[in-house]
Design a protein around this motif. Structure first.
Motif, PDB file in Angstrom:
ATOM      1  N   ASN A   1      59.054  41.367  97.390  1.00 43.22           N
ATOM      2  CA  ASN A   1      59.792  40.903  96.216  1.00 43.22           C
ATOM      3  C   ASN A   1      60.734  39.793  96.661  1.00 43.22           C
ATOM      4  N   HIS A   2      60.619  38.639  96.020  1.00 41.11           N
ATOM      5  CA  HIS A   2      61.462  37.491  96.362  1.00 41.11           C
ATOM      6  C   HIS A   2      62.700  37.457  95.476  1.00 41.11           C
ATOM      7  N   ARG A   3      63.822  37.067  96.068  1.00 38.94           N
ATOM      8  CA  ARG A   3      65.075  36.850  95.335  1.00 38.94           C
ATOM      9  C   ARG A   3      65.690  35.575  95.852  1.00 38.94           C
ATOM     10  N   THR A   4      66.264  34.821  94.952  1.00 41.15           N
ATOM     11  CA  THR A   4      66.991  33.621  95.345  1.00 41.15           C
ATOM     12  C   THR A   4      68.450  33.836  94.991  1.00 41.15           C
ATOM     13  N   LEU A   5      69.310  33.685  95.996  1.00 37.48           N
ATOM     14  CA  LEU A   5      70.738  33.930  95.846  1.00 37.48           C
ATOM     15  C   LEU A   5      71.522  32.718  96.317  1.00 37.48           C
ATOM     16  N   THR A   6      72.621  32.431  95.643  1.00 42.78           N
ATOM     17  CA  THR A   6      73.528  31.387  96.085  1.00 42.78           C
ATOM     18  C   THR A   6      74.837  32.066  96.466  1.00 42.78           C
ATOM     19  N   LEU A   7      75.311  31.812  97.679  1.00 45.96           N
ATOM     20  CA  LEU A   7      76.530  32.432  98.200  1.00 45.96           C
ATOM     21  C   LEU A   7      77.722  31.550  97.858  1.00 45.96           C
ATOM     22  N   ILE A   8      78.569  32.050  96.951  1.00 49.04           N
ATOM     23  CA  ILE A   8      79.697  31.260  96.463  1.00 49.04           C
ATOM     24  C   ILE A   8      80.958  32.101  96.430  1.00 49.04           C
ATOM     25  N   GLY A   9      82.037  31.520  95.946  1.00 50.51           N
ATOM     26  CA  GLY A   9      83.318  32.201  95.885  1.00 50.51           C
ATOM     27  C   GLY A   9      83.358  33.328  94.865  1.00 50.51           C
ATOM     28  N   GLU A  10      84.308  34.242  95.072  1.00 50.67           N
ATOM     29  CA  GLU A  10      84.451  35.401  94.189  1.00 50.67           C
ATOM     30  C   GLU A  10      84.702  34.997  92.746  1.00 50.67           C
ATOM     31  N   ASP A  11      85.428  33.918  92.531  1.00 48.62           N
ATOM     32  CA  ASP A  11      85.789  33.496  91.180  1.00 48.62           C
ATOM     33  C   ASP A  11      84.634  32.904  90.393  1.00 48.62           C
ATOM     34  N   GLU A  12      83.569  32.562  91.068  1.00 53.62           N
ATOM     35  CA  GLU A  12      82.445  31.932  90.379  1.00 53.62           C
ATOM     36  C   GLU A  12      81.169  32.758  90.454  1.00 53.62           C
TER      37      GLU A  12
END
Length: 163
Positions: A105-116
């Protein structure tokens, strides 16, 4: 404890702009309109039974709380532009990472700040368990993550940074 100093939270330029825009909207638009309504309602007599006045004061307190929260957050964040990342072969703040699990199973994630962060849109906090496990990974690395549903192993399939 709440008094302990904490490392500044990273935030993308877009995330900071969204915080700033919300602050400006509340401060320059919503709050002045509400103050005007409260002033009008106060001139209408008995404030103890004046619904417009009572609701307006309550709403004003909510807006002021949010303004204070936003002001504190804007002071506590550290602006980090993912496009300026020096090592784009590794997963760091701002990376968009495609991972696959044992069931392919593929997932695409963007690692960003807690507020966003918005998990439903694939934007996860830099401090989340999966993001911490992925930090520093390169394509082909296997990373094990302990999640509420148990332990899972993910393979990093792709890493990219938006320009």
């Amino acid at each position: 404890m709440a008094d302990e100093p904490r490392e500044a939270s990273p935030i993308t330029p877009a995330g900071y702009a969204a915080l700033r825009a919300r602050y400006e909207q509340l401060f320059s638009d919503e709050r002045p309109k509400l103050v005007e309504v409260i002033s009008w309602a106060a001139r209408n007599g008995d404030r103890s039974e004046n619904g417009d006045y009572i609701y307006g004061r309550k709403k004003l307190r909510e807006i002021d709380r949010e303004l204070n929260h936003l002001a504190r957050r804007m002071k506590a964040v550290k602006l980090v532009d993912p496009a300026q990342q020096a090592d784009k072969a590794r997963v760091w703040f701002g990376a968009t990472v495609t991972i696959t699990d044992e069931d392919d199973n593929h997932r695409t994630l963007t690692l960003i700040g807690e507020d966003e962060a918005d998990a439903t849109a694939g934007r996860i906090s830099w401090r989340s368990p999966i993001a911490r496990a992925l930090r520093g990974a390169v394509v082909g690395d296997l990373r094990r993550v302990t999640l509420p549903g148990g332990e899972k192993e993910y393979e990093v399939v792709a890493i990219r940074y938006r320009a």
